[in-house]
Scaffold this motif. Sequence first.
Motif, mmCIF file in Angstrom:
data_model
loop_
_atom_site.group_PDB
_atom_site.id
_atom_site.type_symbol
_atom_site.label_atom_id
_atom_site.label_comp_id
_atom_site.label_asym_id
_atom_site.label_seq_id
_atom_site.Cartn_x
_atom_site.Cartn_y
_atom_site.Cartn_z
ATOM 1 N N VAL A 36 0.857 -1.190 0.000
ATOM 2 C CA VAL A 36 0.000 0.000 0.000
ATOM 3 C C VAL A 36 0.890 1.236 0.000
ATOM 4 O O VAL A 36 2.052 1.179 0.396
ATOM 5 C CB VAL A 36 -0.970 0.016 1.200
ATOM 6 C CG1 VAL A 36 -1.965 -1.120 1.126
ATOM 7 C CG2 VAL A 36 -0.222 -0.001 2.510
ATOM 8 N N GLY A 37 0.345 2.356 -0.461
ATOM 9 C CA GLY A 37 1.110 3.588 -0.485
ATOM 10 C C GLY A 37 2.214 3.586 -1.527
ATOM 11 O O GLY A 37 3.219 4.278 -1.376
ATOM 12 N N SER A 38 2.010 2.805 -2.607
ATOM 13 C CA SER A 38 3.021 2.742 -3.661
ATOM 14 C C SER A 38 2.338 2.663 -5.025
ATOM 15 O O SER A 38 1.145 2.407 -5.125
ATOM 16 C CB SER A 38 3.920 1.518 -3.471
ATOM 17 O OG SER A 38 3.198 0.324 -3.724
ATOM 18 N N TYR A 39 3.149 2.871 -6.055
ATOM 19 C CA TYR A 39 2.657 2.690 -7.417
ATOM 20 C C TYR A 39 2.714 1.212 -7.762
ATOM 21 O O TYR A 39 3.584 0.476 -7.282
ATOM 22 C CB TYR A 39 3.467 3.520 -8.417
ATOM 23 C CG TYR A 39 3.082 4.968 -8.373
ATOM 24 C CD1 TYR A 39 1.989 5.438 -9.100
ATOM 25 C CD2 TYR A 39 3.774 5.866 -7.568
ATOM 26 C CE1 TYR A 39 1.606 6.770 -9.043
ATOM 27 C CE2 TYR A 39 3.389 7.197 -7.505
ATOM 28 C CZ TYR A 39 2.316 7.638 -8.238
ATOM 29 O OH TYR A 39 1.924 8.944 -8.170
ATOM 30 N N TYR A 40 1.773 0.772 -8.593
ATOM 31 C CA TYR A 40 1.655 -0.639 -8.972
ATOM 32 C C TYR A 40 1.413 -0.715 -10.470
ATOM 33 O O TYR A 40 0.569 0.015 -11.007
ATOM 34 C CB TYR A 40 0.483 -1.276 -8.200
ATOM 35 C CG TYR A 40 0.131 -2.673 -8.652
ATOM 36 C CD1 TYR A 40 1.014 -3.727 -8.459
ATOM 37 C CD2 TYR A 40 -1.087 -2.937 -9.262
ATOM 38 C CE1 TYR A 40 0.689 -5.009 -8.865
ATOM 39 C CE2 TYR A 40 -1.423 -4.215 -9.666
ATOM 40 C CZ TYR A 40 -0.523 -5.250 -9.465
ATOM 41 O OH TYR A 40 -0.854 -6.515 -9.870
ATOM 42 N N LEU A 124 -1.769 2.769 -5.087
ATOM 43 C CA LEU A 124 -2.552 2.034 -4.086
ATOM 44 C C LEU A 124 -2.659 2.917 -2.845
ATOM 45 O O LEU A 124 -1.728 2.999 -2.039
ATOM 46 C CB LEU A 124 -1.878 0.700 -3.774
ATOM 47 C CG LEU A 124 -1.643 -0.197 -5.001
ATOM 48 C CD1 LEU A 124 -0.826 -1.429 -4.625
ATOM 49 C CD2 LEU A 124 -2.959 -0.586 -5.648
ATOM 50 N N ALA A 125 -3.769 3.617 -2.723
ATOM 51 C CA ALA A 125 -3.925 4.715 -1.764
ATOM 52 C C ALA A 125 -4.148 4.270 -0.329
ATOM 53 O O ALA A 125 -4.944 3.374 -0.048
ATOM 54 C CB ALA A 125 -5.081 5.614 -2.204
ATOM 55 N N GLU A 126 -3.430 4.968 0.546
ATOM 56 C CA GLU A 126 -3.672 4.858 1.980
ATOM 57 C C GLU A 126 -4.636 5.978 2.359
ATOM 58 O O GLU A 126 -4.674 6.985 1.658
ATOM 59 C CB GLU A 126 -2.367 5.060 2.754
ATOM 60 C CG GLU A 126 -1.322 4.018 2.476
ATOM 61 C CD GLU A 126 -0.026 4.360 3.212
ATOM 62 O OE1 GLU A 126 0.295 3.623 4.140
ATOM 63 O OE2 GLU A 126 0.604 5.371 2.856
ATOM 64 N N PRO A 127 -5.393 5.952 3.376
ATOM 65 C CA PRO A 127 -5.580 4.847 4.310
ATOM 66 C C PRO A 127 -6.699 3.899 3.887
ATOM 67 O O PRO A 127 -7.008 2.958 4.598
ATOM 68 C CB PRO A 127 -5.938 5.561 5.608
ATOM 69 C CG PRO A 127 -6.736 6.743 5.157
ATOM 70 C CD PRO A 127 -6.104 7.159 3.835
ATOM 71 N N SER A 163 -6.794 -10.967 -8.686
ATOM 72 C CA SER A 163 -6.691 -10.416 -7.342
ATOM 73 C C SER A 163 -5.272 -9.973 -7.013
ATOM 74 O O SER A 163 -4.300 -10.472 -7.579
ATOM 75 C CB SER A 163 -7.172 -11.438 -6.309
ATOM 76 O OG SER A 163 -6.359 -12.596 -6.334
ATOM 77 N N LEU A 164 -5.193 -9.028 -6.076
ATOM 78 C CA LEU A 164 -3.937 -8.452 -5.632
ATOM 79 C C LEU A 164 -3.949 -8.410 -4.111
ATOM 80 O O LEU A 164 -4.850 -7.826 -3.500
ATOM 81 C CB LEU A 164 -3.786 -7.029 -6.174
ATOM 82 C CG LEU A 164 -2.578 -6.243 -5.697
ATOM 83 C CD1 LEU A 164 -1.292 -6.836 -6.269
ATOM 84 C CD2 LEU A 164 -2.715 -4.775 -6.100
ATOM 85 N N LYS A 165 -2.947 -9.051 -3.493
ATOM 86 C CA LYS A 165 -2.829 -9.006 -2.032
ATOM 87 C C LYS A 165 -1.966 -7.805 -1.667
ATOM 88 O O LYS A 165 -0.883 -7.616 -2.223
ATOM 89 C CB LYS A 165 -2.197 -10.278 -1.488
ATOM 90 C CG LYS A 165 -2.127 -10.260 0.029
ATOM 91 C CD LYS A 165 -1.605 -11.539 0.598
ATOM 92 C CE LYS A 165 -1.623 -11.412 2.123
ATOM 93 N NZ LYS A 165 -1.137 -12.604 2.755
ATOM 94 N N LEU A 166 -2.462 -7.011 -0.724
ATOM 95 C CA LEU A 166 -1.750 -5.807 -0.310
ATOM 96 C C LEU A 166 -0.775 -6.108 0.816
ATOM 97 O O LEU A 166 -1.121 -6.796 1.786
ATOM 98 C CB LEU A 166 -2.744 -4.729 0.107
ATOM 99 C CG LEU A 166 -3.693 -4.275 -1.011
ATOM 100 C CD1 LEU A 166 -4.703 -3.293 -0.466
ATOM 101 C CD2 LEU A 166 -2.901 -3.673 -2.157
#
Length: 170
Positions: A36-40, A124-127, A163-166
């Motif tokens: 999370v908190g990163s580009y994907y 992948l945005a927080e929060p 699916s994508l696991k964070l």
Amino acid sequence: MNRLVLRAAKAAAILAALAAMPAFAHVTLETKQAPVGSYYKAVFRVPHGCAGSPTLKVRVRVPEGVISIKPQPKPGWTLETIKGSYAQPYTVHGAQITSGVKEVSWSGKLLDDNYDEFVFQAYLAEPTLKPGQVLYFPVVQECEKGVERWIETASPSDKPAPSLKLLPKP
């Protein structure tokens, strides 16, 4: 008699190995985990058409919290996006954003005998998104004859959504 037993054992081992192999008939993500908190970079793999029929369109619905979508154009394919409002505002690089891409589609022609990939970059945005969470990207694959809907989120499934696991932020 021993040869027959050996042949039966080999056949059973081959069948067991084939049954244990993952199904390659689904639209899947190349990278199945991201922090999370990163580009994907989302790379959707499309391994075939619909029961022998060529794929004409691939549509991906973007889950909430996946923002700043930048799809990759494909030569010979038409790229379209559908934009809309986010459920909440997000801050990226100091700027607040309240809307963005909610769906990406590519239209062209992919023969059933061929394989291809469809790509977009996202944040992948927080929060909103949390480590341990699994995100689903429903995909609809439209073909000359038929449609495959890779949209199911229950496991096991015959038509699973990619699916994508964070993971935790590094």
